[in-house]
Write a protein that holds these residues in place. Structure first.
Motif, PDB file in Angstrom:
ATOM      1  N   ASN A  41       0.843  -1.197   0.000  1.00  0.00           N
ATOM      2  CA  ASN A  41       0.000   0.000   0.000  1.00  0.00           C
ATOM      3  C   ASN A  41       0.876   1.243   0.000  1.00  0.00           C
ATOM      4  O   ASN A  41       1.873   1.306   0.733  1.00  0.00           O
ATOM      5  CB  ASN A  41      -0.901   0.016   1.239  1.00  0.00           C
ATOM      6  CG  ASN A  41      -1.886  -1.123   1.234  1.00  0.00           C
ATOM      7  OD1 ASN A  41      -2.529  -1.406   0.230  1.00  0.00           O
ATOM      8  ND2 ASN A  41      -2.002  -1.800   2.362  1.00  0.00           N
ATOM      9  N   TRP A  42       0.476   2.230  -0.791  1.00  0.00           N
ATOM     10  CA  TRP A  42       1.255   3.453  -0.943  1.00  0.00           C
ATOM     11  C   TRP A  42       0.342   4.672  -0.848  1.00  0.00           C
ATOM     12  O   TRP A  42      -0.747   4.677  -1.429  1.00  0.00           O
ATOM     13  CB  TRP A  42       1.935   3.463  -2.305  1.00  0.00           C
ATOM     14  CG  TRP A  42       2.886   2.339  -2.541  1.00  0.00           C
ATOM     15  CD1 TRP A  42       2.564   1.039  -2.850  1.00  0.00           C
ATOM     16  CD2 TRP A  42       4.307   2.398  -2.489  1.00  0.00           C
ATOM     17  NE1 TRP A  42       3.708   0.300  -3.005  1.00  0.00           N
ATOM     18  CE2 TRP A  42       4.802   1.107  -2.792  1.00  0.00           C
ATOM     19  CE3 TRP A  42       5.219   3.423  -2.241  1.00  0.00           C
ATOM     20  CZ2 TRP A  42       6.157   0.821  -2.840  1.00  0.00           C
ATOM     21  CZ3 TRP A  42       6.572   3.130  -2.290  1.00  0.00           C
ATOM     22  CH2 TRP A  42       7.028   1.842  -2.574  1.00  0.00           C
ATOM     23  N   SER A  43       0.803   5.693  -0.152  1.00  0.00           N
ATOM     24  CA  SER A  43       0.101   6.972  -0.174  1.00  0.00           C
ATOM     25  C   SER A  43       0.750   7.842  -1.246  1.00  0.00           C
ATOM     26  O   SER A  43       1.938   7.689  -1.547  1.00  0.00           O
ATOM     27  CB  SER A  43       0.156   7.654   1.198  1.00  0.00           C
ATOM     28  OG  SER A  43       1.485   7.922   1.569  1.00  0.00           O
ATOM     29  N   GLY A  64      -3.861   7.164  -2.774  1.00  0.00           N
ATOM     30  CA  GLY A  64      -2.657   6.499  -3.261  1.00  0.00           C
ATOM     31  C   GLY A  64      -2.983   5.313  -4.140  1.00  0.00           C
ATOM     32  O   GLY A  64      -3.996   5.305  -4.847  1.00  0.00           O
ATOM     33  N   ARG A  66      -2.622   0.741  -4.507  1.00  0.00           N
ATOM     34  CA  ARG A  66      -2.451  -0.535  -3.801  1.00  0.00           C
ATOM     35  C   ARG A  66      -2.040  -1.599  -4.818  1.00  0.00           C
ATOM     36  O   ARG A  66      -2.739  -1.819  -5.811  1.00  0.00           O
ATOM     37  CB  ARG A  66      -3.742  -0.928  -3.101  1.00  0.00           C
ATOM     38  CG  ARG A  66      -3.563  -2.098  -2.144  1.00  0.00           C
ATOM     39  CD  ARG A  66      -4.826  -2.380  -1.372  1.00  0.00           C
ATOM     40  NE  ARG A  66      -5.591  -3.398  -2.091  1.00  0.00           N
ATOM     41  CZ  ARG A  66      -6.911  -3.379  -2.245  1.00  0.00           C
ATOM     42  NH1 ARG A  66      -7.629  -2.402  -1.745  1.00  0.00           N
ATOM     43  NH2 ARG A  66      -7.500  -4.345  -2.892  1.00  0.00           N
ATOM     44  N   ASP A 160      11.367   3.108   0.596  1.00  0.00           N
ATOM     45  CA  ASP A 160       9.945   3.330   0.861  1.00  0.00           C
ATOM     46  C   ASP A 160       9.345   4.478   0.056  1.00  0.00           C
ATOM     47  O   ASP A 160       8.240   4.939   0.364  1.00  0.00           O
ATOM     48  CB  ASP A 160       9.733   3.584   2.359  1.00  0.00           C
ATOM     49  CG  ASP A 160      10.066   2.345   3.182  1.00  0.00           C
ATOM     50  OD1 ASP A 160       9.646   1.245   2.783  1.00  0.00           O
ATOM     51  OD2 ASP A 160      10.758   2.488   4.208  1.00  0.00           O
ATOM     52  N   THR A 161      10.059   4.958  -0.961  1.00  0.00           N
ATOM     53  CA  THR A 161       9.587   6.089  -1.756  1.00  0.00           C
ATOM     54  C   THR A 161       9.935   5.867  -3.216  1.00  0.00           C
ATOM     55  O   THR A 161      11.070   5.502  -3.531  1.00  0.00           O
ATOM     56  CB  THR A 161      10.241   7.410  -1.283  1.00  0.00           C
ATOM     57  OG1 THR A 161      10.133   7.517   0.131  1.00  0.00           O
ATOM     58  CG2 THR A 161       9.584   8.615  -1.934  1.00  0.00           C
ATOM     59  N   LEU A 179       5.049   8.281  -4.514  1.00  0.00           N
ATOM     60  CA  LEU A 179       4.364   7.305  -3.671  1.00  0.00           C
ATOM     61  C   LEU A 179       5.270   6.977  -2.489  1.00  0.00           C
ATOM     62  O   LEU A 179       6.475   6.780  -2.663  1.00  0.00           O
ATOM     63  CB  LEU A 179       4.070   6.021  -4.446  1.00  0.00           C
ATOM     64  CG  LEU A 179       3.105   6.100  -5.616  1.00  0.00           C
ATOM     65  CD1 LEU A 179       2.998   4.753  -6.318  1.00  0.00           C
ATOM     66  CD2 LEU A 179       1.732   6.589  -5.179  1.00  0.00           C
ATOM     67  N   ARG A 180       4.648   6.912  -1.302  1.00  0.00           N
ATOM     68  CA  ARG A 180       5.368   6.527  -0.091  1.00  0.00           C
ATOM     69  C   ARG A 180       4.705   5.291   0.512  1.00  0.00           C
ATOM     70  O   ARG A 180       3.485   5.273   0.710  1.00  0.00           O
ATOM     71  CB  ARG A 180       5.380   7.678   0.909  1.00  0.00           C
ATOM     72  CG  ARG A 180       6.260   8.827   0.423  1.00  0.00           C
ATOM     73  CD  ARG A 180       6.378   9.966   1.423  1.00  0.00           C
ATOM     74  NE  ARG A 180       7.392  10.917   1.005  1.00  0.00           N
ATOM     75  CZ  ARG A 180       7.178  11.940   0.183  1.00  0.00           C
ATOM     76  NH1 ARG A 180       5.967  12.145  -0.323  1.00  0.00           N
ATOM     77  NH2 ARG A 180       8.164  12.745  -0.148  1.00  0.00           N
ATOM     78  N   ARG A 181       5.523   4.292   0.817  1.00  0.00           N
ATOM     79  CA  ARG A 181       5.017   3.037   1.358  1.00  0.00           C
ATOM     80  C   ARG A 181       4.344   3.284   2.698  1.00  0.00           C
ATOM     81  O   ARG A 181       4.840   4.024   3.542  1.00  0.00           O
ATOM     82  CB  ARG A 181       6.160   2.037   1.522  1.00  0.00           C
ATOM     83  CG  ARG A 181       5.707   0.643   1.876  1.00  0.00           C
ATOM     84  CD  ARG A 181       6.876  -0.319   2.009  1.00  0.00           C
ATOM     85  NE  ARG A 181       7.734  -0.346   0.844  1.00  0.00           N
ATOM     86  CZ  ARG A 181       7.492  -1.014  -0.276  1.00  0.00           C
ATOM     87  NH1 ARG A 181       6.369  -1.723  -0.384  1.00  0.00           N
ATOM     88  NH2 ARG A 181       8.331  -0.994  -1.274  1.00  0.00           N
ATOM     89  N   GLU A 182       3.208   2.627   2.901  1.00  0.00           N
ATOM     90  CA  GLU A 182       2.495   2.742   4.188  1.00  0.00           C
ATOM     91  C   GLU A 182       2.906   1.606   5.099  1.00  0.00           C
ATOM     92  O   GLU A 182       3.229   0.529   4.667  1.00  0.00           O
ATOM     93  CB  GLU A 182       0.994   2.700   3.963  1.00  0.00           C
ATOM     94  CG  GLU A 182       0.518   3.885   3.157  1.00  0.00           C
ATOM     95  CD  GLU A 182      -0.991   3.919   3.002  1.00  0.00           C
ATOM     96  OE1 GLU A 182      -1.639   2.874   2.909  1.00  0.00           O
ATOM     97  OE2 GLU A 182      -1.512   5.046   2.958  1.00  0.00           O
TER      98      GLU A 182
END
Length: 182
Positions: A41-43, A64, A66, A160-161, A179-182
């Motif tokens: 999942n990414w925001s 984001g 998924r 994570d980015t 995108l940044r990993r959640e």
């Protein structure tokens, strides 16, 4: 402009606004991403470059993306008014038509209506896939929409980015997002 020793800092600066040339220079300097690195999942956020899409995703409630597997991707994870999230079906969004009328997309009333009506366009089915493709001379993970002429190509900023370029048929320059990993 591009600081390869500290790409996260360069990205933070670009998120305040950049020219498309600055954003592309940074993108081109970043390493490729593999499909397994994209799972999860990414925001999302954006790098404003003067693109007609600048500011639109957030205005319409985009949270984001998924990536459940290479075959099961949800490209438009949206925030539901009142809480929660849903996956918007991109096939029901007339994006090419909307981009012909950018002033209408910036209308606050239209944005409120779209955010309220968005859950009616929800889907539980995946609407995109991940593939390795070549873009700007580098083979990297790419999200391919099932129903729209869009490819989102990713490059690695850190573990994570990722920086993404949305390549849409008919759009003169790519839309730049993060995108940044959640």
């Amino acid at each position: 402009m591009t600081d390869l020793a500290n790409p996260s800092e360069t990205l933070r600066r670009l998120e305040y606004g950049a020219t498309i040339d600055e954003a592309l220079e940074f993108f081109d300097a970043l390493p490729a991403v593999t499909v397994p690195q994209m799972l999860g999942n990414w925001s999302g956020g954006e790098v404003p470059t003067g693109n007609p899409m600048d500011g639109l995703l957030g205005r319409f409630g985009w949270h984001g993306k998924r990536f459940d597997s290479p075959e099961d991707v949800h490209p438009l994870v949206m925030v539901r008014d009142g809480g929660g999230r849903f996956s918007l079906n991109p096939a029901l969004v007339p994006l090419p038509t909307l981009l012909r009328y950018p002033a209408a997309l910036r209308n606050a009333t239209l944005a409120r209506i779209a955010r309220t009506a968005g859950p009616l366009l929800a889907t539980t089915a995946p609407t995109a896939r991940l593939r390795m493709t070549e873009y700007r001379g580098v083979v990297s993970a790419t999200m391919c929409y099932d129903a729209l002429p869009i490819h989102d190509v990713f490059r690695l900023v850190d573990d994570d980015t990722v920086l993404g370029l949305m390549d849409l048929r008919g759009l003169e320059q790519p839309f730049v997002f993060v995108l940044r990993r959640e």
